[in-house]
Design an enzyme around this catalytic site. Structure first.
Site, PDB file in Angstrom:
ATOM      1  N   LYS A   1      -7.593  -0.332 -10.074  1.00 26.00           N
ATOM      2  CA  LYS A   1      -8.276  -1.038  -8.974  1.00 26.00           C
ATOM      3  C   LYS A   1      -9.477  -0.234  -8.489  1.00 26.00           C
ATOM      4  CE  LYS A   1      -7.375  -2.651  -4.221  1.00 26.00           C
ATOM      5  NZ  LYS A   1      -7.921  -1.681  -3.285  1.00 26.00           N
TER       6      LYS A   1
ATOM      7  N   TYR B   1      -1.891   5.745  -4.521  1.00 25.33           N
ATOM      8  CA  TYR B   1      -2.917   6.782  -4.426  1.00 25.33           C
ATOM      9  C   TYR B   1      -2.320   8.014  -5.074  1.00 25.33           C
ATOM     10  CZ  TYR B   1      -5.810   4.313  -0.956  1.00 25.33           C
ATOM     11  OH  TYR B   1      -6.624   3.431  -0.314  1.00 25.33           O
TER      12      TYR B   1
ATOM     13  N   HIS C   1     -13.142  -1.825  -2.630  1.00 26.51           N
ATOM     14  CA  HIS C   1     -12.256  -1.387  -1.544  1.00 26.51           C
ATOM     15  C   HIS C   1     -12.629  -2.095  -0.230  1.00 26.51           C
ATOM     16  CE1 HIS C   1      -9.294   2.066  -1.006  1.00 26.51           C
ATOM     17  NE2 HIS C   1      -9.317   1.520   0.186  1.00 26.51           N
TER      18      HIS C   1
ATOM     19  N   THR D   1      -5.304   2.841  -7.414  1.00 21.75           N
ATOM     20  CA  THR D   1      -6.618   2.788  -6.756  1.00 21.75           C
ATOM     21  C   THR D   1      -7.430   4.005  -7.161  1.00 21.75           C
ATOM     22  OG1 THR D   1      -5.658   1.568  -4.942  1.00 21.75           O
ATOM     23  CG2 THR D   1      -7.770   2.630  -4.514  1.00 21.75           C
TER      24      THR D   1
ATOM     25  N   SER E   1       0.830  -1.212   0.000  1.00 19.00           N
ATOM     26  CA  SER E   1       0.000   0.000   0.000  1.00 19.00           C
ATOM     27  C   SER E   1       0.862   1.258   0.000  1.00 19.00           C
ATOM     28  CB  SER E   1      -0.882  -0.009   1.249  1.00 19.00           C
ATOM     29  OG  SER E   1      -1.427   1.267   1.482  1.00 19.00           O
TER      30      SER E   1
HETATM   31  C1  FNR Z   1      -7.771  -1.707   2.496  1.00 17.64           C
HETATM   32  N1  FNR Z   1      -7.780  -1.511   1.113  1.00 17.64           N
HETATM   33  C2  FNR Z   1      -6.854  -0.671   0.545  1.00 17.64           C
HETATM   34  N2  FNR Z   1      -6.841  -0.498  -0.810  1.00 17.64           N
HETATM   35  C3  FNR Z   1      -5.923   0.296  -1.382  1.00 17.64           C
HETATM   36  O1  FNR Z   1      -5.939   0.424  -2.593  1.00 17.64           O
HETATM   37  N3  FNR Z   1      -4.988   0.942  -0.619  1.00 17.64           N
HETATM   38  C4  FNR Z   1      -4.945   0.820   0.731  1.00 17.64           C
HETATM   39  O2  FNR Z   1      -4.092   1.402   1.395  1.00 17.64           O
HETATM   40  C5  FNR Z   1      -5.926   0.004   1.351  1.00 17.64           C
HETATM   41  N4  FNR Z   1      -5.943  -0.140   2.698  1.00 17.64           N
HETATM   42  C6  FNR Z   1      -6.834  -1.003   3.286  1.00 17.64           C
HETATM   43  C7  FNR Z   1      -6.790  -1.211   4.649  1.00 17.64           C
HETATM   44  C8  FNR Z   1      -7.652  -2.136   5.242  1.00 17.64           C
HETATM   45  C9  FNR Z   1      -7.578  -2.371   6.703  1.00 17.64           C
HETATM   46  C10 FNR Z   1      -8.579  -2.849   4.444  1.00 17.64           C
HETATM   47  C11 FNR Z   1      -9.498  -3.867   5.051  1.00 17.64           C
HETATM   48  C12 FNR Z   1      -8.631  -2.634   3.092  1.00 17.64           C
HETATM   49  C13 FNR Z   1      -8.672  -2.309   0.245  1.00 17.64           C
HETATM   50  C14 FNR Z   1      -8.019  -3.640  -0.121  1.00 17.64           C
HETATM   51  O3  FNR Z   1      -6.962  -3.447  -1.027  1.00 17.64           O
HETATM   52  C15 FNR Z   1      -9.001  -4.610  -0.767  1.00 17.64           C
HETATM   53  O4  FNR Z   1      -9.674  -3.964  -1.803  1.00 17.64           O
HETATM   54  C16 FNR Z   1     -10.021  -5.185   0.219  1.00 17.64           C
HETATM   55  O5  FNR Z   1      -9.446  -5.367   1.491  1.00 17.64           O
HETATM   56  C17 FNR Z   1     -10.543  -6.516  -0.290  1.00 17.64           C
HETATM   57  O6  FNR Z   1     -11.562  -6.979   0.510  1.00 17.64           O
HETATM   58  P1  FNR Z   1     -11.361  -8.039   1.711  1.00 17.64           P
HETATM   59  O7  FNR Z   1     -10.479  -9.154   1.221  1.00 17.64           O
HETATM   60  O8  FNR Z   1     -10.778  -7.287   2.860  1.00 17.64           O
HETATM   61  O9  FNR Z   1     -12.764  -8.480   1.980  1.00 17.64           O
END
Ligand code: FNR
Length: 367
Positions: A230, A129, A254, A155, A106
């Site tokens: 994404k 980002y 997300h 993203t 990330s």
């Molecule tokens: C995320 N997600 C996320 N996506 C992204 O593009 N950058 C990020 O920094 C983050 N940070 C993040 C933190 C936490 C705690 C969560 C739960 C999610 C989204 C992540 O990449 C992904 O899309 C989802 O987590 C997928 O769903 P599940 O597997 O958590 O159900």
């Protein structure tokens, strides 16, 4: 007691983590309808298994953007993993490498691209980002390239941060002993506080709300790395993403943390796959907790899936060993699903191996 499935790690993490951290990892936006739906929707897809196929040899390997991996299960970017465990992103990266799969780091990680690269060989993607200050973005991308990262995961569903009410109640902030390592040592212009206690506000303040398709083009002028977009949920945006040169698409909401009442990703997948017309690979994340979920996503046309929360929960519970176990359990379950469905390789998984509620509403009643 032995852990036998991915979901069990959430309970352990809940007991172990401070409430503020657990809530940050677990929460979805607002009513959390999409959060539940990301899981529930998988249960509306049933199998049409084929029998008497010789399944004594099963091959789970695949390629993503030309890179060979051991299975179509990869690590989604989740921010601030050192809140879960002191080893944070190091542990996740090592677990991914050991499993022969891809780690996505990330932008908001508590370990830098260089630190992650220092753990040894492995395939890594960098989640980006796009911030208002494009100079900072260019520096982030350059660093990821130098650290040997193989793709940019852009993203696009976060022009503003979704309302996660638990975070608001808890006044969520990154603990002061942690920093957003990717920003350390960068020329941040006027944004020089990488461990600002009001991180949510800080992050939201940095997000470029003006981000649009032309910026995906711009990104291609500053990097030769392939770009995965994404956060796509519609056919319209799939076509636009392909037009502007995306190398692949990740169907994602997300983890239900942005717009509530968007469909479960597994419900949106087929529309995107059809619109992509095989021009670029389509991936999925959101609610993947079982090997059967992986199979269902592939049967609907995904080239692979990413997992988010299972990683942070297992990391909190058992560090690197926990993440390894999650990847192993999903792998084993997926392989078993293939065997019991009569598929020996990913290519053999077809739309005919499943039936969905929208094919046959009387077979899989809505939960
Ligand atoms: C995320 N997600 C996320 N996506 C992204 O593009 N950058 C990020 O920094 C983050 N940070 C993040 C933190 C936490 C705690 C969560 C739960 C999610 C989204 C992540 O990449 C992904 O899309 C989802 O987590 C997928 O769903 P599940 O597997 O958590 O159900």
């Amino acid at each position: 007691m032995e852990i036998t499935n991915v979901m069990e790690y959430e309970e352990i993490a809940k007991k172990k983590l401070p409430k503020m951290v657990y809530d940050y990892y677990a929460s979805g936006a607002e009513d959390q309808w999409t959060l539940k739906e990301n899981r529930n929707a998988f249960s509306r897809i049933l199998f049409r298994p084929r029998i008497l196929v010789d399944v004594s040899h099963i091959d789970l390997t695949t390629t993503v953007l030309g890179l060979k991996i051991s299975m179509p299960i990869m690590i989604a970017p989740t921010g601030m993993q050192k809140m879960a465990h002191p080893d944070g992103e190091y542990a996740t990266t090592r677990a991914a490498s050991a499993a022969g799969t891809i780690m996505t780091l990330s932008s908001w990680a508590t370990s830098s691209v260089a630190e992650v690269a220092s753990t040894g060989p492995g395939i890594r993607f960098f989640q980006l980002y796009v911030l208002k200050d494009r100079n900072v973005v260019a520096q982030l991308v350059r660093r990821a390239e130098r650290a040997g990262f193989k793709a940019i995961v852009l993203t696009v569903d976060t022009p503003r941060l979704g309302r996660r009410e638990a975070d608001i109640k808890n006044r969520f902030a990154l603990p002061p002993y942690l920093t957003l390592k990717n920003f350390e040592g960068l020329d941040l212009g006027k944004f020089d506080k990488t461990n600002d206690p009001g991180l949510t506000t800080y992050a939201a303040g940095q997000a470029d709300q003006s981000l649009s398709w032309k910026d995906v083009k711009w990104l291609q002028t500053i990097t030769t790395l392939p770009i995965l977009v994404k956060g796509v949920l519609t056919a319209e945006d799939t076509r636009l993403a392909i037009q502007v040169g995306a190398a692949g698409i990740i169907v994602s909401n997300h983890g239900a943390r942005q717009l509530d009442y968007v469909p479960a990703t597994i419900m949106a997948l087929e529309e995107v796959v059809k619109a992509a017309q095989g021009k670029v690979p389509v991936f999925l994340d959101g609610g993947v907790r079982r090997g059967t979920d992986v199979f269902k996503a592939l049967a609907l046309g995904a080239s692979g899936v990413f997992i988010g929360r299972p990683v942070v929960f297992s990391l909190a519970a058992e560090g690197e060993a926990g993440v390894k176990k999650v990847l192993q359990m999903l792998r084993d379950e997926f392989e078993l699903t293939m065997a019991l469905s009569g598929c020996r390789s990913l290519k053999e998984i077809t739309r005919n191996h499943i039936m969905t509620e929208w094919d046959r509403p009387w077979i899989a009643p809505r939960l």
